[in-house]
Design an enzyme around this catalytic site. Structure first.
Site, PDB file in Angstrom:
ATOM      1  N   GLU A   1       3.047   0.934   5.610  1.00  0.00           N
ATOM      2  CA  GLU A   1       2.441   1.720   6.693  1.00  0.00           C
ATOM      3  C   GLU A   1       2.225   0.920   7.983  1.00  0.00           C
ATOM      4  O   GLU A   1       1.145   0.956   8.569  1.00  0.00           O
ATOM      5  CB  GLU A   1       1.107   2.308   6.212  1.00  0.00           C
ATOM      6  CG  GLU A   1       1.295   3.259   5.046  1.00  0.00           C
ATOM      7  CD  GLU A   1      -0.009   3.847   4.541  1.00  0.00           C
ATOM      8  OE1 GLU A   1      -0.077   5.081   4.452  1.00  0.00           O
ATOM      9  OE2 GLU A   1      -0.943   3.093   4.221  1.00  0.00           O
TER      10      GLU A   1
HETATM   11  C1  ACM Z   1       0.203   2.757   0.101  1.00  0.00           C
HETATM   12  O1  ACM Z   1      -0.227   3.723  -0.563  1.00  0.00           O
HETATM   13  N1  ACM Z   1      -0.040   2.685   1.395  1.00  0.00           N
HETATM   14  C2  ACM Z   1       1.001   1.734  -0.514  1.00  0.00           C
END
Ligand code: ACM
Length: 503
Positions: free
Chosen positions: A296
């Protein structure tokens, strides 16, 4: 009645075993006495029994633990075991202490949950068992809400009953930095001082962390520490202005947004920071893996991301560890040989997730499967739940967490490329040990069985190859042990829970 379902279990034509008050645990072979001590402690706490451990051949009615090269099921030396229960005694055989320890966990499930009063009997049975995958993991996010060393130990105690052998600790995130770093002490002094929703925060000293790792290792659990970077780093950025492009630290963050923070790429101070934190955490970690996140990174320029990941993964390898990371790290073609990717997209891969995952295999690595719509433990069980989130196609029922197969998610990713499975618990909404257990049990039992028990045959659809009704019945049996141990669990409507037995 065992979870994970053993590779082979057959009932034996014998009277049941009765555990007499003077029964002993007979040990033979290197390491057998350490496993016996754990069994002795478990029978004392679970069943108020006090057995002695003896280095003598077993007598009638004893429990024998034998560790020797030829004791493991063929080809399964590392973790395989045999377990025989008959009137004359119980016998666990394995080639390693890990195998014997998993045999003990099976035995604990065969012992009736209400085992404090006589007679304590176990039906005669023969089990020959070994895992499908070397890596069966659970992840605990101690960054969003911090959990004390004692809480983590309690979690370890609960997961080993399911033969889960890796504990991934998500140690750093926007909301908190939870492992003390001697060379960058403000990471915990400041960055560890808060948590999600303004919770108190906290961190592990290096001694506490070493103690946790040793506690896990005694129970054959390898700790996989995660230092999430370059995103999910607000706590670090808030602690050291020099890690920020403008030299100004942001405020600490206690909300639940993701994707807004990033470390710098190609920056000497940041490189020194990464080298220091990786070096110190690698030195605290006897296990092979060091996880560096990589998920992310919406605020990291794509070229900077590639450069950062290549540098950070090389740093991990330089400090003697195998880098692991979420599947986005597979965007990089510059990963050290053997780097482990962790797939967290859905059962039907979206976007570039499948290709990023296969990239680890192309670079000589392997993959841990954590498909978020079935294996994420933070997803609500039902609409409107007090705990959990619903972003990953939630709710996720127990049946959904059971009816999937790791080798049928990413096209082209075959059994040999899969290191194992992991069920992560993110803790944005999870504040207490009781909350942890409610989210984890019973769904972790499903993922643990998928990781340990034999693969469904290739010709069957996964939904029919996995017998959910049989699994649910075994969950109801296991729940009696959870109740006896005071472990919280969610009474999901798909299981016919047994009448509560008063103790
Ligand atoms: C995640 O759930 N951001 C790995």
């Amino acid at each position: 009645m065992v979870i994970p379902r053993p590779a082979m279990l057959e009932s034996v034509d014998s009277a049941p075993f009765t555990l007499a008050p003077d029964a002993r645990i007979s040990v033979a072979g290197a390491g057998a006495s350490s496993v016996a001590e754990l069994l002795r402690a478990e029978l004392a706490s679970d069943c108020s029994r006090s057995l002695t451990v003896v280095h003598e051949p077993p007598a009638f009615g004893d429990i024998a633990i034998v560790i020797a090269d030829d004791e493991a099921p063929d080809g399964h030396d590392a973790e395989g075991y045999t377990l025989e229960v008959a009137a004359e005694g119980v016998r666990i055989g394995a080639a390693t202490t890990a195998g014997a320890f998993w045999g003990v966990q099976t035995l604990r499930q065969l012992v009736p949950a209400e085992c404090g009063s006589d007679p304590l009997t176990i039906g005669a049975v023969r089990i020959v068992d070994h895992p499908r995958y070397a890596y069966r993991g659970a992840m605990l996010d101690v960054a969003r809400h911090f959990f004390s060393p004692d809480a983590v130990k309690r979690f370890i105690d609960a997961i080993v009953l399911l033969k889960v052998n890796h504990l991934h600790l998500h140690l750093t995130d926007d909301q908190g930095w939870r492992i003390h770093i001697d060379s960058w002490p403000n990471l915990t002094a400041h960055g560890g001082s808060t948590g999600s929703d303004g919770s108190d925060g906290g961190f592990y000293t290096q001694d506490e962390f070493r103690d946790l790792v040793a506690y896990a290792a005694e129970r054959h659990v390898t700790v996989v520490p995660e230092l999430d970077m370059p995103g999910h780093t607000n706590a670090a950025l808030a602690s050291y202005p020099e890690l920020n492009a403008d030299g100004v630290s942001p405020a600490l963050y206690t909300g639940s947004k993701v994707g807004f923070s990033t470390l710098l790429s190609g920056d000497a101070t940041t490189a020194r920071f990464v080298d220091d934190v990786v070096r110190e955490v690698a030195a605290l970690t006897p296990g092979p893996y060091l996880h560096i996140g990589g998920d992310e990174c919406q605020s990291t320029d794509p070229a900077d991301f590639l450069r950062f990941i290549a540098d950070a993964a090389a740093t991990v390898a330089r400090h003697g560890k195998i880098p692991a990371g979420w599947h986005e790290m597979g965007k990089s073609g510059d990963l050290p040989d053997g780097t482990v990717g962790q797939y967290w997209d859905f059962l039907t891969p979206r976007g570039s997730a499948a290709d990023e995952t296969l990239s680890f295999v192309r670079q000589g690595g392997s993959v841990i499967m954590s498909p978020a719509d079935v294996a994420y433990l933070d997803i609500v069980y039902e609409e409107g739940d007090r705990l959990g989130q619903d972003w990953a196609d939630g709710p996720t029922t127990l049946r959904q967490s059971y009816e999937w197969d790791p080798a049928r998610v990413v096209p082209g990713l075959t059994e040999a490329h899969i290191l194992g499975v992991e069920a992560p618990l993110w803790t944005e909404t999870v504040e207490t040990v009781s909350d942890i257990e409610e989210m984890v049990f019973p769904r972790l039992a499903a993922v643990a069985e998928i990781g340990w028990s034999p693969a469904p045959s290739d010709t069957d659809a996964v939904e029919t190859a996995r017998d959910f009704d049989d699994f649910a019945e075994r969950v109801a049996h296991l729940a009696e042990h959870w109740e006896a141990a005071g472990t919280n669990f969610r009474r999901v409507p798909e299981v016919r829970w047994r009448e509560r037995v008063s103790s």
